[in-house]
Design an enzyme around this catalytic site. Sequence first.
Site, PDB file in Angstrom:
ATOM      1  N   SER A  65      56.574  -3.779  48.930  1.00 54.63           N
ATOM      2  CA  SER A  65      56.237  -2.491  48.338  1.00 54.63           C
ATOM      3  C   SER A  65      56.815  -1.391  49.215  1.00 54.63           C
ATOM      4  O   SER A  65      56.185  -0.948  50.184  1.00 54.63           O
ATOM      5  CB  SER A  65      54.720  -2.323  48.221  1.00 54.63           C
ATOM      6  OG  SER A  65      54.390  -1.005  47.811  1.00 54.63           O
ATOM      7  N   GLU A  66      58.040  -0.975  48.898  1.00 52.71           N
ATOM      8  CA  GLU A  66      58.699   0.046  49.712  1.00 52.71           C
ATOM      9  C   GLU A  66      57.939   1.366  49.689  1.00 52.71           C
ATOM     10  O   GLU A  66      57.884   2.081  50.695  1.00 52.71           O
ATOM     11  CB  GLU A  66      60.139   0.238  49.245  1.00 52.71           C
ATOM     12  CG  GLU A  66      61.084  -0.882  49.650  1.00 52.71           C
ATOM     13  CD  GLU A  66      60.843  -2.183  48.876  1.00 52.71           C
ATOM     14  OE1 GLU A  66      61.172  -3.262  49.408  1.00 52.71           O
ATOM     15  OE2 GLU A  66      60.324  -2.109  47.745  1.00 52.71           O
ATOM     16  N   HIS A 135      72.419  -5.289  46.926  1.00 53.73           N
ATOM     17  CA  HIS A 135      72.330  -5.465  48.365  1.00 53.73           C
ATOM     18  C   HIS A 135      73.502  -4.792  49.073  1.00 53.73           C
ATOM     19  O   HIS A 135      73.816  -5.144  50.212  1.00 53.73           O
ATOM     20  CB  HIS A 135      72.320  -6.953  48.737  1.00 53.73           C
ATOM     21  CG  HIS A 135      71.170  -7.722  48.191  1.00 53.73           C
ATOM     22  ND1 HIS A 135      71.119  -8.151  46.886  1.00 53.73           N
ATOM     23  CD2 HIS A 135      70.003  -8.124  48.763  1.00 53.73           C
ATOM     24  CE1 HIS A 135      69.990  -8.805  46.674  1.00 53.73           C
ATOM     25  NE2 HIS A 135      69.297  -8.800  47.807  1.00 53.73           N
TER      26      HIS A 135
END
Length: 343
Positions: A65-66, A135
């Site tokens: 959970s950024e 990414h």
Amino acid sequence: MTDQGTSRRMTMIEAINDALDVMMERDPAVVIMGEDVGYFGGVFRATAGLQKKYGKTRVFDTPISECGIIGVAVGMGAYGLRPVPEIQFADYIYPGLDQLVSEAARLRYRSAGEFIAPLTVRSPFGGGIFGGQTHSQSPEALFTHVAGLKTVIPSNPHDAKGLLIAAIEDNDPVVFFEPKRIYNGPFTGAYDKPVEPWSKHPDSEVPEGHYTVPLGKARVVREGEAVTVLAYGTMVHVAHAVCIDKGVDAEVIDLRTLVPLDIATIRESVRKTGRCMIVHEATRTGGFGAELSALVQEHCFYELEVPIERVTGFDTPYPHSLEWAYFPGAVRIGEALDRICKD
């Protein structure tokens, strides 16, 4: 200034780990948090060994959970701690953007200085490891737009350690982007292949103990008279290598920090050379190169002999199968040098 007079060779990832170790030992308020940063030591091993050394209350894993990671870090900073949250890849930072923009960046101002947010958000960014679209992004320009945030991007182990220590000690929130393409070697990808390990590069000589590289101070990597080349992170090495290969008397400047920006060093160089080329990996439109171009035009208009050149990524979603064509490389940088130096 350093605590000790000794130094040793490090990769960039080792220098980052060493900076975290130095600061955790020096300041009990420093805590590290993020996905897999504890027992596993981080996906790139940047926090390896730190939980074992300092315990699970100072180096701890978080849920995926950024928003929660950065939100909790803001609260910790206001409480008196100096959190260093890791966002596993820069591509994952967007869910936490509101906490950075609306809370961390504004806390000092909205509280009239009663509270601060001394957090340093570390995150690997950029391509070069075949990570695909989720990414490999380079979102640095988004953060340079936010008043109250500082944005730092090192290009070598020596600077990575000194800049990270300076960021952790800073009382304002810092976004610290680490170019993962050069974690283990400085020229990886300059010509679509590894060229040299950090162990053979002078900037891998890293002082032991505590030292800082000041935020807001660029570095002249190579002096020259023909053209000023502005770059940061991986592109410092790529642009430098192309200039040497083409025999161009270029002055290569590593910005180190985008905010605060060392406009004085840029201005002095461009006024000397009369030419400016900007290189970055991120997409062209709205990239930080656009801001650099505007600043150079504002400060050096009468000294410029030719239009400013920008060599950047393309305005497309990150192309996994064509990432080496996407990067500014030998061909495109060389063509830009030919154009800007032809007269």
